[in-house]
Structures are given as structure tokens and as C-alpha cells.
Scaffold this active site. Sequence first.
Site, PDB file in Angstrom:
ATOM      1  N   SER A 178       0.827  -1.205   0.000  1.00 50.54           N
ATOM      2  CA  SER A 178       0.000   0.000   0.000  1.00 50.54           C
ATOM      3  C   SER A 178       0.870   1.266   0.000  1.00 50.54           C
ATOM      4  O   SER A 178       1.564   1.527  -0.974  1.00 50.54           O
ATOM      5  CB  SER A 178      -0.962  -0.052   1.185  1.00 50.54           C
ATOM      6  OG  SER A 178      -2.016   0.862   1.051  1.00 50.54           O
TER       7      SER A 178
ATOM      8  N   ASP B 150      -9.914  -6.194  -2.904  1.00 47.91           N
ATOM      9  CA  ASP B 150      -9.305  -5.017  -2.275  1.00 47.91           C
ATOM     10  C   ASP B 150     -10.259  -3.835  -2.407  1.00 47.91           C
ATOM     11  O   ASP B 150     -10.568  -3.391  -3.517  1.00 47.91           O
ATOM     12  CB  ASP B 150      -7.981  -4.707  -2.976  1.00 47.91           C
ATOM     13  CG  ASP B 150      -7.138  -3.677  -2.250  1.00 47.91           C
ATOM     14  OD1 ASP B 150      -7.710  -2.871  -1.502  1.00 47.91           O
ATOM     15  OD2 ASP B 150      -5.912  -3.685  -2.433  1.00 47.91           O
TER      16      ASP B 150
ATOM     17  N   HIS C 228      -7.069  -6.418   0.944  1.00 47.97           N
ATOM     18  CA  HIS C 228      -5.990  -5.453   0.751  1.00 47.97           C
ATOM     19  C   HIS C 228      -4.638  -5.893   1.319  1.00 47.97           C
ATOM     20  O   HIS C 228      -3.617  -5.790   0.640  1.00 47.97           O
ATOM     21  CB  HIS C 228      -6.401  -4.119   1.380  1.00 47.97           C
ATOM     22  CG  HIS C 228      -5.420  -3.014   1.175  1.00 47.97           C
ATOM     23  ND1 HIS C 228      -5.031  -2.571  -0.079  1.00 47.97           N
ATOM     24  CD2 HIS C 228      -4.731  -2.246   2.072  1.00 47.97           C
ATOM     25  CE1 HIS C 228      -4.161  -1.582   0.049  1.00 47.97           C
ATOM     26  NE2 HIS C 228      -3.953  -1.376   1.342  1.00 47.97           N
TER      27      HIS C 228
END
Length: 250
Positions: A96, A196, A223
Site C-alpha cells: 500500500s 481489495d 488489501h
Amino acid sequence: MKIIAPKPFYFENDGPKAVVLLHSLSGTPNDMRLLGRFLQRNGYSAYAPMFAGHGTREPLDIIEQGGPDAWWKQAEEALDFLKSQGKTEFYFFGLSLGAIFATKAVEECPEVIAGGTFGSPLYNTSFKNIRDAFLIYSQKVYELNEISEDQIQAKLQTIDQKIDGFLDSILTETTDVTANLKNINKPYFIGQGTHDDMVDKNGANKVADDVKNADLHFYDAGHVLTINTAHKDLQTDVLNFLEKIEETNA
């Protein structure tokens, strides 16, 4: 119950190969430990710094102490640390938020052989989902702190007032890194969960279209690929990716 504060880790292995693992916006190096230990067992040293502002029980620290400049400096310092440990072959991976700086390391650091991303926000044009998730995360942290509801709401209001400018600075960094994807000529791993809800899943395909040597993988998961139901498949795929590079360069 005693709560153990998260901290950076360095899992050392003999030999020259080292991997830097960069965590997410509301995460810590704990989210990278499973992957780090797996890589250590397979011949790689693994280092996960903790981004500035993280690892505390005050979410405002992330906004007030962190930011793209501070986090990129830490990524560069991670490379310097591994050099000081005698390592000579470097790989960067990020989850991320960490994906932004792992990609930047691949783009800008000639010593970095390859790298990749998990749940990358590259090609995202909005961070609304990230904004919403950060506020939910913050509320949960404050509830664990056992402070009054009035104190919680006051702190959440402060975050609400400060977070947009903070996220805009990250989005600007993301846009700059994305603009340079076409210049990457190193092997580049992309891991993306099909469930996600934090980032634009289609961004993974766009990144793969840009990068000449992209290795794209989709997982039936959400995610945080490093610790969710996909983590074992992800670990195997990352190792295969690294070993293929070694075979090619042998």
C-alpha cells in the site's frame, strides 16, 4: 494484557542478498514479519523499517510526524543500513503506502536490482477510501486507549481537519512515481487482491502495462496481502520472482 509496541526488524541471513519491506499507512513492520521470516528461511536478509509517526497509540503522530519526504528518506536509509551490513544485492517491496516508496527505490536507486508492490495505490486518482479507513482505524485505536468519548471525538475532529492536506501530499508523490513507471527496466512484481476495497484494483493492470518487465499476480483476497488468506501464495510468488532473477543473472 500487556500490549507490545511494534518495532522495525532485521532478519539476517548469510550472503549478499537483502530485501527491504515497507509497510502501509495505518500499518507497522508487523504486517511484513511473515514475509520477512519466509525470505530469511530461503536465503535472504529482510529489513523492515518503521515509517515516521507509526507504531504509537496516537494516529495523529502519522499525520504530524510522517509524510512523503520523511518516508522516502527512511527508504534511502534502509538501503544504507543494508550496505553497512555487508549486503550487495538489494530488492524493495512495499504494501500500500510502502508500495509508493518501494517503486521509487526501483526507479531511482541503481543499486536496487528489482522490487514490487502489494495492494499498490499507483494510478489512484482519489484517496477517499484510504481517508475513510484511516478515520475508522483512528477511532479503534482511541477506543483501545480507554479515553472518554468526548476526547475521542475531539481527536477525530482534529484528524478530520488535517488529513486532506496530508493525503494530498501523498497523492502528489504517488502521481510523480506513477509518471516514471515507463522508465523502469528492472523486474517488477505486482500483487493485487481481487477483493481489495482500499485501492483501485484496475490500477494493477495499468501499472503492468507501463512496466516492461512486470510480473502481475491477482489473489482472491483483500488489501493486506502479506497477512490475509493470500499470504502463503504471495510468499511463494515473491520467492519465485526473486529466484528467477538470480537464474537470469547467473
